[in-house]
Design an enzyme around this catalytic site. Sequence first.
Site, mmCIF file in Angstrom:
data_model
loop_
_atom_site.group_PDB
_atom_site.id
_atom_site.type_symbol
_atom_site.label_atom_id
_atom_site.label_comp_id
_atom_site.label_asym_id
_atom_site.label_seq_id
_atom_site.Cartn_x
_atom_site.Cartn_y
_atom_site.Cartn_z
ATOM 1 N N CYS A 1 25.828 46.075 46.915
ATOM 2 C CA CYS A 1 26.205 45.508 45.620
ATOM 3 C C CYS A 1 25.035 44.767 44.981
ATOM 4 O O CYS A 1 25.004 44.576 43.775
ATOM 5 C CB CYS A 1 27.390 44.572 45.801
ATOM 6 S SG CYS A 1 27.072 43.302 47.035
ATOM 7 N N GLU B 1 28.729 50.515 36.845
ATOM 8 C CA GLU B 1 28.163 50.583 38.193
ATOM 9 C C GLU B 1 28.228 52.026 38.710
ATOM 10 O O GLU B 1 29.278 52.662 38.629
ATOM 11 C CB GLU B 1 28.972 49.662 39.111
ATOM 12 C CG GLU B 1 28.382 49.534 40.492
ATOM 13 C CD GLU B 1 29.247 48.662 41.410
ATOM 14 O OE1 GLU B 1 30.470 48.791 41.381
ATOM 15 O OE2 GLU B 1 28.660 47.872 42.168
HETATM 16 P P1 NAD Z 1 37.367 49.386 46.461
HETATM 17 O O1 NAD Z 1 37.716 48.352 45.467
HETATM 18 O O2 NAD Z 1 37.791 50.774 46.212
HETATM 19 O O3 NAD Z 1 37.965 48.995 47.893
HETATM 20 C C1 NAD Z 1 37.638 47.791 48.552
HETATM 21 C C2 NAD Z 1 38.744 47.441 49.521
HETATM 22 O O4 NAD Z 1 39.906 47.124 48.766
HETATM 23 C C3 NAD Z 1 39.154 48.578 50.445
HETATM 24 O O5 NAD Z 1 39.508 48.045 51.693
HETATM 25 C C4 NAD Z 1 40.368 49.169 49.736
HETATM 26 O O6 NAD Z 1 41.249 49.842 50.603
HETATM 27 C C5 NAD Z 1 41.001 47.920 49.169
HETATM 28 N N1 NAD Z 1 41.839 48.109 47.990
HETATM 29 C C6 NAD Z 1 41.698 49.024 47.011
HETATM 30 N N2 NAD Z 1 42.688 48.882 46.097
HETATM 31 C C7 NAD Z 1 43.446 47.838 46.509
HETATM 32 C C8 NAD Z 1 44.619 47.213 45.996
HETATM 33 N N3 NAD Z 1 45.217 47.635 44.894
HETATM 34 N N4 NAD Z 1 45.127 46.162 46.677
HETATM 35 C C9 NAD Z 1 44.533 45.716 47.805
HETATM 36 N N5 NAD Z 1 43.440 46.291 48.355
HETATM 37 C C10 NAD Z 1 42.900 47.337 47.710
HETATM 38 O O7 NAD Z 1 35.787 49.276 46.667
HETATM 39 P P2 NAD Z 1 34.865 50.180 47.600
HETATM 40 O O8 NAD Z 1 34.667 51.494 46.921
HETATM 41 O O9 NAD Z 1 35.361 50.146 48.996
HETATM 42 O O10 NAD Z 1 33.501 49.346 47.605
HETATM 43 C C11 NAD Z 1 32.512 49.468 46.637
HETATM 44 C C12 NAD Z 1 32.591 48.336 45.639
HETATM 45 O O11 NAD Z 1 32.482 47.081 46.296
HETATM 46 C C13 NAD Z 1 31.456 48.362 44.640
HETATM 47 O O12 NAD Z 1 31.975 48.077 43.375
HETATM 48 C C14 NAD Z 1 30.547 47.233 45.098
HETATM 49 O O13 NAD Z 1 29.732 46.659 44.111
HETATM 50 C C15 NAD Z 1 31.548 46.257 45.609
HETATM 51 N N6 NAD Z 1 30.917 45.303 46.524
HETATM 52 C C16 NAD Z 1 30.763 44.015 46.107
HETATM 53 C C17 NAD Z 1 30.143 43.088 46.947
HETATM 54 C C18 NAD Z 1 29.942 41.644 46.526
HETATM 55 O O14 NAD Z 1 29.632 40.836 47.371
HETATM 56 N N7 NAD Z 1 30.110 41.315 45.259
HETATM 57 C C19 NAD Z 1 29.697 43.493 48.202
HETATM 58 C C20 NAD Z 1 29.875 44.821 48.580
HETATM 59 C C21 NAD Z 1 30.498 45.726 47.735
#
Ligand code: NAD
Length: 485
Positions: free
Chosen positions: A287, A389
């Site tokens: 991220c 992104e």
């Molecule tokens: P995602 O939002 O698809 O999923 C993240 C987690 O949330 C997963 O465990 C998923 O199963 C869960 N999830 C999804 N929908 C949900 C809901 N409605 N209710 C509860 N849980 C739910 O993200 P991803 O594709 O796994 O990760 C990539 C994203 O994460 C990118 O946007 C990246 O920038 C972000 N990220 C941010 C940081 C930070 O510190 N700001 C760090 C790492 C990644």
Amino acid sequence: MDLSIPYQLQNFIGGIWAAPSSDKYLDNINPATGEKWGEIPDSDAADIEAAVVAAKSAFLKWSVTPAEERFTILNRIATLIEENLEALALAETTDNGKPLWLSKRVDIPRASANFRFFATGIMHFSAESHSMEDKAINYTIRQPVGIVGCISPWNLPLYLFTWKIAPALAAGNCVIAKPSEVTPVTAYLLSRICKEAGLPDGVLNIVHGRGETCGEAIVKHPLIKAISFTGSTRAGAHIASVAAPMFKKLSLELGGKNPNIIFADCDWGKMMRTTIQSSFANQGQICLCGSRILVEASVYERFRKEFVEKVKALTVGDPLSDDSRQGALVSQLHFDKVRNSIAKAKEEGGIILCGGNAVKPEGRCRNGFFIEPTVIEGLGCECQTNMEEIFGPVVTLQSFSTEEEALQLANACNYGLSATIWSQDISKANRVGAKVEAGIIWINCWLLRDLRTPFGGIKNSGVGREGGWEALRFFTEARNICVEI
Ligand code: NAD
């Protein structure tokens, strides 16, 4: 200890490994080969309910367990992670597609550091007292919130999972944690480590499954009082809409579109080496990667030529090979999304300076999800490529003439996670740093992390702060007691 991985993973609830109540499983795919290598529970609200029951009963004891005892157990977990670095790194690479050397050098050691840091932190954590001269004294007590939910993404699977769990446990909470369904294996192995380290049953419950079912059940459960979420801005916005009316504590660490501002007076060699890393480490799936590179006009041509040469030299291939600088993208879905983003950039008039294509390595990785590191120029701030992104090995180049223009470009998008600034004029770098709309700003470096500092984004990159005392504050509730004297 034995950290062999069963083909079918199980949930960890109340200290016992159990099948999901639905008895349904999801495929777990190795992104470097495209092959299925296991199955994970497709859990739902019934499994979350079971985890809450276990956590509720464990909370009575864990919440009053002396800090020194919590310190000892968390430290033991840290040691076991270190002792099992090889097994954990191999599991993470197979799940995630990142180079094995990266997992060994960064992800797994940092996961252990998270436990070590918060184990020690809780021994020094204190609350405030405010004296009202000769009238009264106020003192604040900080107590664990109760049962908390921790939901993490796939890009740094064990590191980000432990980043939430460690402070929550240290502060005396019981945790229901859900790793990403795309990269579940290191979380499963962590459950084995926690059991071995003597963490009491029910204190940490790890439930596997999809976001919209298992994750949603965590967010909606009325007895789960705080949600610490890291993931996409889209999911974060939805989670906030469910949790806020229930008055839950919320920490949201979301997406980024980070600017990397390069002034002509920078230390060129260091800037170039670091910019290659900050653009493409973990295939750009961090991220904090700088995906918008802004270069002062007087050195733009020089930068473009040298940067593109170096990017072309990055080896894309088998994550198990020490020679691979770039591994696979995490899934077919994400691979398709990144390829669509590259196609969109072309449609918007972007010029591909290098990369842009899928890669088919020879041998076992021929069906993996590999993409060449890609550099694009010729696009303005307003286009989708520079606004949204991509979260892959794709960066754009833009040039600027003045400090003001650099800031205008840097602040043009709705995200505000991090920024990097390169200049040997330290006054200028600090001046610009204070005006960049981002939560984390690096000057002449990237990804240096001191765990004591508050971590998190602003704007659409999130709310709340994690790291250091901020995390221990988040996972405790303050009560003020006022005594008239
Ligand atoms: P995602 O939002 O698809 O999923 C993240 C987690 O949330 C997963 O465990 C998923 O199963 C869960 N999830 C999804 N929908 C949900 C809901 N409605 N209710 C509860 N849980 C739910 O993200 P991803 O594709 O796994 O990760 C990539 C994203 O994460 C990118 O946007 C990246 O920038 C972000 N990220 C941010 C940081 C930070 O510190 N700001 C760090 C790492 C990644």
